[in-house]
Design a protein around this motif. Sequence first.
Motif, PDB file in Angstrom:
ATOM      1  N   VAL A   1       0.686  -1.175   0.054  1.00  0.00           N
ATOM      2  CA  VAL A   1       0.160   0.044  -0.025  1.00  0.00           C
ATOM      3  C   VAL A   1       1.032   1.404   0.030  1.00  0.00           C
ATOM      4  O   VAL A   1       1.784   1.548   1.030  1.00  0.00           O
ATOM      5  CB  VAL A   1      -0.990  -0.094   1.265  1.00  0.00           C
ATOM      6  CG1 VAL A   1      -1.559   1.326   1.275  1.00  0.00           C
ATOM      7  CG2 VAL A   1      -1.897  -1.171   1.154  1.00  0.00           C
TER       8      VAL A   1
ATOM      9  N   GLY B   1      -3.154   5.188   1.091  1.00  0.00           N
ATOM     10  CA  GLY B   1      -3.750   4.805   1.983  1.00  0.00           C
ATOM     11  C   GLY B   1      -4.840   3.755   1.889  1.00  0.00           C
ATOM     12  O   GLY B   1      -5.186   2.651   2.632  1.00  0.00           O
ATOM     13  N   GLU B   2      -5.816   3.848   0.608  1.00  0.00           N
ATOM     14  CA  GLU B   2      -7.148   3.169   0.508  1.00  0.00           C
ATOM     15  C   GLU B   2      -6.462   1.867  -0.456  1.00  0.00           C
ATOM     16  O   GLU B   2      -5.929   2.536  -1.665  1.00  0.00           O
ATOM     17  CB  GLU B   2      -8.008   3.827   0.293  1.00  0.00           C
ATOM     18  CG  GLU B   2      -8.480   4.764   1.317  1.00  0.00           C
ATOM     19  CD  GLU B   2      -9.703   5.705   0.897  1.00  0.00           C
ATOM     20  OE1 GLU B   2     -10.322   5.653  -0.286  1.00  0.00           O
ATOM     21  OE2 GLU B   2     -10.457   6.130   1.628  1.00  0.00           O
ATOM     22  N   GLY B   3      -7.320   0.920  -0.302  1.00  0.00           N
ATOM     23  CA  GLY B   3      -6.870  -0.271  -1.354  1.00  0.00           C
ATOM     24  C   GLY B   3      -5.839  -1.171  -0.883  1.00  0.00           C
ATOM     25  O   GLY B   3      -5.102  -1.011   0.022  1.00  0.00           O
ATOM     26  N   GLU B   4      -5.792  -2.255  -1.545  1.00  0.00           N
ATOM     27  CA  GLU B   4      -4.970  -3.536  -1.133  1.00  0.00           C
ATOM     28  C   GLU B   4      -3.715  -3.259  -1.654  1.00  0.00           C
ATOM     29  O   GLU B   4      -2.687  -3.785  -0.999  1.00  0.00           O
ATOM     30  CB  GLU B   4      -5.512  -4.786  -1.605  1.00  0.00           C
ATOM     31  CG  GLU B   4      -6.721  -4.988  -0.875  1.00  0.00           C
ATOM     32  CD  GLU B   4      -7.525  -6.636  -1.225  1.00  0.00           C
ATOM     33  OE1 GLU B   4      -7.667  -7.321  -0.344  1.00  0.00           O
ATOM     34  OE2 GLU B   4      -7.569  -6.783  -2.351  1.00  0.00           O
TER      35      GLU B   4
ATOM     36  N   HIS C   1      -0.981  -0.879  -4.587  1.00  0.00           N
ATOM     37  CA  HIS C   1      -0.806   0.566  -5.382  1.00  0.00           C
ATOM     38  C   HIS C   1       0.460   0.004  -6.191  1.00  0.00           C
ATOM     39  O   HIS C   1       0.927   1.086  -6.725  1.00  0.00           O
ATOM     40  CB  HIS C   1      -0.688   1.553  -4.685  1.00  0.00           C
ATOM     41  CG  HIS C   1      -1.822   1.897  -3.774  1.00  0.00           C
ATOM     42  ND1 HIS C   1      -1.967   1.628  -2.616  1.00  0.00           N
ATOM     43  CD2 HIS C   1      -3.089   2.140  -4.239  1.00  0.00           C
ATOM     44  CE1 HIS C   1      -3.027   1.942  -2.216  1.00  0.00           C
ATOM     45  NE2 HIS C   1      -3.889   2.473  -3.137  1.00  0.00           N
TER      46      HIS C   1
ATOM     47  N   ALA D   1      -5.201   1.927  -7.502  1.00  0.00           N
ATOM     48  CA  ALA D   1      -5.365   0.511  -6.629  1.00  0.00           C
ATOM     49  C   ALA D   1      -6.019  -0.687  -7.286  1.00  0.00           C
ATOM     50  O   ALA D   1      -6.797  -0.493  -8.345  1.00  0.00           O
ATOM     51  CB  ALA D   1      -6.421   0.862  -5.586  1.00  0.00           C
TER      52      ALA D   1
END
Length: 573
Positions: free
Chosen positions: A495, A500-503, A505, A528
Amino acid sequence: MYRFKITVIAMFLCVLTVMQTQAQSEDKVAVDNKIGTRKIAVTNLDVNDKTLKLSYEIINDSKKEVWICDSVHERYNFEVYLEEDSQILTIRKLLGVPSLIHWYSQPSGKYMRLCPGKKRTESLVLALPVNSVNVYKSKGSKQLHRVVNAKRLAIEIGCYVGELPEMFFDMLKETEKTDLDKMITFNHWFGGVLGFNYKNEQLRHRDEEVLIPYTQQKLDNEKVLRIIIDDLSIPYKETIRRPKYIPPDLTTCTRVEIQCEPSMLEYFYPYQSQKALLSKEEMEYLQSEKSISVEDSQKINDFANEIKQEKYGTGGIVSEKNKANVICYRDGRRVTSFIVYDNSSIETKQKQRIKYFNGLTSMRTLTPQIQPFELRIQCASNLKNLWYRLRFYDRAEKTRVQSYSSIKLDETNKLDNSNKHDDPDASVMDKTEELFHEAQLFFEAAKKRMADLYPKIKLIFPAPRRWCDALEWAFAGTRVRSRRHEVDLIMKFHVCPSVGEGENHYAMNSKCRPDSPPDMVLLFETKAGWNQHGGTELFTFDNHNPKGGCVLLNDGTVKFIRTKEELQQLRWK
């Protein structure tokens, strides 16, 4: 039943190891103040009624890089003790020494890179009379509660010459192929290649620092720089009671002023690998920023709580490459002040130095100017750890399938079917002989299974279409344990901290192989998504602000790409 036997076998082997270690001598380590053109030079020494102050430089005038011992234990970064002749007070930072002390957890030494032509400045402050700091030496009894005067002062600092991380990985891999007995010994101390890599995943700057486990002198390639200063009189007292280290109280502060020396660039990003991720304009901006004033009550409260958290005294030796003067005010009136060294130790007005093992993370949150660059550095650190995992993917997958624990369970169950330990009439000696014989059988079986495994290991990457799944499966359950929580490293490394968001990148370049050119792109930033693979069409400049994205090359180098022109200039196939 077999659990009891395995425990006894393990205890027997540990006692045997300690007996062998006690028989070794400190002469195994070559000691000198000048190894080639690497040396220690004392720049200042002041012994007054209250303190001993010492400054020195570690100089590398050779053509090879050197890795200098920065600390020898999470509590203490050095040792202080009086030699048996009561003449030499020794200050020591190195791993290659014997020990009779048993720890709850295995200590490790941290070593820092010192490039050719560079020097490292360190300083030490100790209250008088000097009290012993024991890491590997047991406390003596002759000097308890009695002050003696040391006539000489010795400084000993361990170092390794060459590319230390690769040197240790190569040593562990070569041992697996050629010396199975030594392999079992190193697996015990290092946890093998994967264990050594796992331990170093805790580090923030893997290009600049390495953690090496203490091995009871099983390694003999550490060099030691040593210098002795004569004609001194230093009061020394060995006592069980430790002096109290009282951190500054910031609870009443309403404003905190931080002055970085020489600037924010050198304080927060002292290493060349960090500066390589910054543009010329960004470095010039950080060099122009030297101070910040903080009035946010929540940030000040977080900083105050971190300063008074669980801490360790005797953080006496610090690197003076970067420091920050912290001044605290309440309603315009100065309340307290202290110095922060290397973001990990503080020096109070009373000249006490306190070490914070995990560093002072709130120093970065107090400084909004560095936040975009801080996230970029963390992103690059993620890619560096993923690079190591890709290098050891095949090893991790095979080791997972044929784990050491399954070997122990299978072989122990076979032995348990034929043993006679439940015979109440058997003598203690008979049981001891049987346990020793079972231990021999167990390790012979382990060696055979490992011999079948390790020669077949080769450097391969997982298939691009499932690379995230493959790494998660091969390194399942790998976590960093801290005093308060566990962090799942699989998710952490995938990540980007700017998003910050998503499994995940990061995407894999479908064209890159282990034997591809060193400057070919291996991983790069993307939107993501899991198991993403392809080429430049997946790259994104939107994860960071200022815009840009990190790329990982096949040789482990991480770059920050800001324009489409830079992106196209990279090697993709």
